[in-house]
Design a protein around this motif. Structure first.
Motif, PDB file in Angstrom:
ATOM      1  N   TRP A 164      51.141 -34.733  35.012  1.00  0.00           N
ATOM      2  CA  TRP A 164      49.744 -34.442  35.668  1.00  0.00           C
ATOM      3  C   TRP A 164      49.269 -36.120  36.142  1.00  0.00           C
ATOM      4  CZ3 TRP A 164      47.002 -30.295  36.871  1.00  0.00           C
ATOM      5  CH2 TRP A 164      45.746 -30.326  37.275  1.00  0.00           C
ATOM      6  N   ALA A 165      49.021 -36.033  37.433  1.00  0.00           N
ATOM      7  CA  ALA A 165      48.498 -37.274  37.875  1.00  0.00           C
ATOM      8  C   ALA A 165      47.377 -37.308  38.842  1.00  0.00           C
ATOM      9  CB  ALA A 165      49.416 -38.252  38.588  1.00  0.00           C
ATOM     10  N   GLN A 166      46.340 -37.588  38.313  1.00  0.00           N
ATOM     11  CA  GLN A 166      44.806 -37.423  39.320  1.00  0.00           C
ATOM     12  C   GLN A 166      43.865 -38.705  39.116  1.00  0.00           C
ATOM     13  OE1 GLN A 166      42.552 -33.845  39.063  1.00  0.00           O
ATOM     14  NE2 GLN A 166      42.119 -33.937  41.315  1.00  0.00           N
ATOM     15  N   GLN A 167      43.478 -39.364  40.209  1.00  0.00           N
ATOM     16  CA  GLN A 167      42.564 -40.293  40.027  1.00  0.00           C
ATOM     17  C   GLN A 167      41.546 -40.387  40.983  1.00  0.00           C
ATOM     18  OE1 GLN A 167      44.196 -44.263  39.890  1.00  0.00           O
ATOM     19  NE2 GLN A 167      42.231 -45.399  40.075  1.00  0.00           N
ATOM     20  N   GLY A 211      51.972 -32.116  45.059  1.00  0.00           N
ATOM     21  CA  GLY A 211      53.254 -32.130  44.731  1.00  0.00           C
ATOM     22  C   GLY A 211      53.184 -31.436  43.187  1.00  0.00           C
ATOM     23  N   ASP A 212      54.337 -31.437  42.570  1.00  0.00           N
ATOM     24  CA  ASP A 212      54.467 -30.847  41.034  1.00  0.00           C
ATOM     25  C   ASP A 212      53.536 -31.782  40.149  1.00  0.00           C
ATOM     26  OD1 ASP A 212      54.720 -28.813  39.082  1.00  0.00           O
ATOM     27  OD2 ASP A 212      56.645 -29.991  38.793  1.00  0.00           O
ATOM     28  N   GLY A 213      52.266 -31.628  40.083  1.00  0.00           N
ATOM     29  CA  GLY A 213      51.386 -32.408  39.022  1.00  0.00           C
ATOM     30  C   GLY A 213      50.873 -33.386  39.786  1.00  0.00           C
ATOM     31  N   VAL A 214      50.747 -33.358  40.884  1.00  0.00           N
ATOM     32  CA  VAL A 214      50.157 -34.636  42.026  1.00  0.00           C
ATOM     33  C   VAL A 214      49.009 -34.004  42.329  1.00  0.00           C
ATOM     34  CG1 VAL A 214      50.514 -36.144  43.768  1.00  0.00           C
ATOM     35  CG2 VAL A 214      52.553 -35.442  42.191  1.00  0.00           C
ATOM     36  N   PHE A 215      47.829 -34.479  42.143  1.00  0.00           N
ATOM     37  CA  PHE A 215      46.666 -33.960  42.724  1.00  0.00           C
ATOM     38  C   PHE A 215      45.708 -35.094  43.135  1.00  0.00           C
ATOM     39  CE2 PHE A 215      48.072 -30.576  39.559  1.00  0.00           C
ATOM     40  CZ  PHE A 215      47.684 -29.174  40.543  1.00  0.00           C
ATOM     41  N   GLY A 216      45.216 -35.025  44.554  1.00  0.00           N
ATOM     42  CA  GLY A 216      44.404 -35.881  45.042  1.00  0.00           C
ATOM     43  C   GLY A 216      45.163 -37.012  45.682  1.00  0.00           C
ATOM     44  N   ALA A 217      44.458 -37.639  46.633  1.00  0.00           N
ATOM     45  CA  ALA A 217      45.070 -38.668  47.543  1.00  0.00           C
ATOM     46  C   ALA A 217      45.722 -39.788  47.058  1.00  0.00           C
ATOM     47  CB  ALA A 217      44.245 -39.127  48.694  1.00  0.00           C
ATOM     48  N   GLU A 218      44.846 -40.337  45.820  1.00  0.00           N
ATOM     49  CA  GLU A 218      45.269 -41.581  45.298  1.00  0.00           C
ATOM     50  C   GLU A 218      46.536 -41.364  44.351  1.00  0.00           C
ATOM     51  OE1 GLU A 218      45.554 -45.434  44.194  1.00  0.00           O
ATOM     52  OE2 GLU A 218      44.183 -44.618  45.580  1.00  0.00           O
ATOM     53  N   ALA A 219      46.802 -40.176  43.639  1.00  0.00           N
ATOM     54  CA  ALA A 219      48.024 -39.890  43.014  1.00  0.00           C
ATOM     55  C   ALA A 219      49.119 -39.667  44.233  1.00  0.00           C
ATOM     56  CB  ALA A 219      47.926 -38.657  42.077  1.00  0.00           C
ATOM     57  N   ASN A 239      40.350 -35.554  46.962  1.00  0.00           N
ATOM     58  CA  ASN A 239      40.546 -35.901  45.665  1.00  0.00           C
ATOM     59  C   ASN A 239      41.121 -34.653  44.715  1.00  0.00           C
ATOM     60  OD1 ASN A 239      39.679 -38.544  44.626  1.00  0.00           O
ATOM     61  ND2 ASN A 239      37.913 -38.386  46.269  1.00  0.00           N
ATOM     62  N   SER A 240      40.937 -33.371  45.244  1.00  0.00           N
ATOM     63  CA  SER A 240      41.684 -32.331  44.408  1.00  0.00           C
ATOM     64  C   SER A 240      42.788 -31.701  44.657  1.00  0.00           C
ATOM     65  CB  SER A 240      40.158 -31.310  44.221  1.00  0.00           C
ATOM     66  OG  SER A 240      39.803 -30.743  45.524  1.00  0.00           O
ATOM     67  N   VAL A 241      42.962 -31.810  46.286  1.00  0.00           N
ATOM     68  CA  VAL A 241      44.032 -31.031  46.664  1.00  0.00           C
ATOM     69  C   VAL A 241      45.359 -31.330  46.073  1.00  0.00           C
ATOM     70  CG1 VAL A 241      44.623 -32.509  48.697  1.00  0.00           C
ATOM     71  CG2 VAL A 241      44.981 -30.080  49.042  1.00  0.00           C
ATOM     72  N   GLU A 242      46.483 -30.328  45.745  1.00  0.00           N
ATOM     73  CA  GLU A 242      47.693 -30.699  45.214  1.00  0.00           C
ATOM     74  C   GLU A 242      48.835 -31.123  46.410  1.00  0.00           C
ATOM     75  OE1 GLU A 242      50.957 -28.247  42.561  1.00  0.00           O
ATOM     76  OE2 GLU A 242      49.719 -27.134  43.906  1.00  0.00           O
ATOM     77  N   ALA A 301      45.313 -45.249  47.928  1.00  0.00           N
ATOM     78  CA  ALA A 301      45.085 -44.116  48.927  1.00  0.00           C
ATOM     79  C   ALA A 301      44.029 -45.057  50.182  1.00  0.00           C
ATOM     80  CB  ALA A 301      44.053 -42.979  48.483  1.00  0.00           C
ATOM     81  N   SER A 302      43.395 -46.183  49.700  1.00  0.00           N
ATOM     82  CA  SER A 302      43.019 -46.911  50.693  1.00  0.00           C
ATOM     83  C   SER A 302      43.752 -47.762  51.571  1.00  0.00           C
ATOM     84  CB  SER A 302      41.967 -47.902  50.097  1.00  0.00           C
ATOM     85  OG  SER A 302      42.661 -48.859  49.348  1.00  0.00           O
ATOM     86  N   ARG A 303      45.090 -47.844  51.321  1.00  0.00           N
ATOM     87  CA  ARG A 303      45.972 -48.639  51.941  1.00  0.00           C
ATOM     88  C   ARG A 303      46.896 -47.800  52.531  1.00  0.00           C
ATOM     89  NH1 ARG A 303      46.846 -54.365  50.264  1.00  0.00           N
ATOM     90  NH2 ARG A 303      48.564 -54.031  51.557  1.00  0.00           N
ATOM     91  N   LEU A 304      46.867 -46.346  52.848  1.00  0.00           N
ATOM     92  CA  LEU A 304      47.819 -45.879  53.493  1.00  0.00           C
ATOM     93  C   LEU A 304      47.780 -46.155  55.011  1.00  0.00           C
ATOM     94  CD1 LEU A 304      46.961 -42.433  51.940  1.00  0.00           C
ATOM     95  CD2 LEU A 304      49.146 -43.506  51.753  1.00  0.00           C
ATOM     96  N   SER A 305      49.143 -46.390  55.626  1.00  0.00           N
ATOM     97  CA  SER A 305      49.387 -46.403  56.984  1.00  0.00           C
ATOM     98  C   SER A 305      48.897 -45.092  57.915  1.00  0.00           C
ATOM     99  CB  SER A 305      50.614 -46.969  57.352  1.00  0.00           C
ATOM    100  OG  SER A 305      51.594 -45.914  57.032  1.00  0.00           O
ATOM    101  N   ALA A 306      48.825 -45.125  59.048  1.00  0.00           N
ATOM    102  CA  ALA A 306      48.900 -43.830  59.766  1.00  0.00           C
ATOM    103  C   ALA A 306      50.092 -43.045  59.760  1.00  0.00           C
ATOM    104  CB  ALA A 306      48.523 -44.284  61.325  1.00  0.00           C
TER     105      ALA A 306
END
Length: 181
Positions: free
Chosen positions: A1-4, A118-126, A113-116, A136-141
């Motif tokens: 489970w990953a979420q930040q 992947g399996d156990g992957v929640f939020g944009a940062e994860a 920050n809450s959307v799934e 999540a701040s460095r994602l390219s287009a």
């Protein structure tokens, strides 16, 4: 489970536009429910069901939603995932309440920050860390568009990261992103 949790200011503007473009292009202007999108989804679903001959030998058609980001947030945080008319009505009431008490920026921040993803992957940062090894701040287009494509079926796309559909849909979202507010 990953979420930040990541504050809105730390979320890539590309990701915000990439998610709004295919999920809810009227996000900035509606009050929680997009009646035109829901009517369109209802009509498409009815036509597909008629063409497929529901109850016959064909598999049931894929149901399309028409829910706004606010409705998805209400469902994900406060309701079950069952597809019933009563649950949809509750979702709409909660969406109007969310829109009355929260800014659009805050709704999008909570959603991302809450959307799934992947399996156990929640939020944009994860998701950004898992799939691209960046914050999540460095994602390219392109990375942001790829994540947006995953939202309707994250566990499916997690297993097929190089699918032709994923590539085509990513390109489509990239084109639509500049007009998303």
């Amino acid at each position: 489970w990953a979420q930040q949790w990541v504050d809105s200011a730390q979320l890539s503007p590309h990701l915000k536009r990439a998610v709004i473009a295919p999920e809810d292009d009227g996000f900035a202007s509606h009050m929680g429910v997009d009646w035109a999108a829901m009517e369109s989804a209802w009509s498409r679903n009815r036509q597909q069901a008629q063409r497929a001959g529901v109850g016959g030998p064909n598999p049931p058609p894929r149901i399309r939603g028409g829910s706004t980001i606010t409705q998805q947030l209400a469902k994900n945080l406060l309701l079950s995932g069952e597809r019933q008319l009563a649950r949809k009505a509750q979702e709409m009431v909660l969406s109007y309440l969310l829109e009355a008490f929260l800014s659009k920026q805050r709704i999008l921040e909570i959603y991302l920050n809450s959307v799934e993803w992947g399996d156990g992957v929640f939020g944009a940062e994860a998701a950004a860390q898992r799939y691209f090894g960046v914050s999540a701040s460095r994602l390219s287009a392109e990375q942001a568009a790829r994540l947006a494509v995953m939202l309707p079926a994250p566990k499916t796309f997690e297993r097929r990261p190089t699918s032709a559909y994923l590539n085509r849909r990513t390109a489509t979202i990239l084109v639509r992103m500049p007009s998303a507010v």
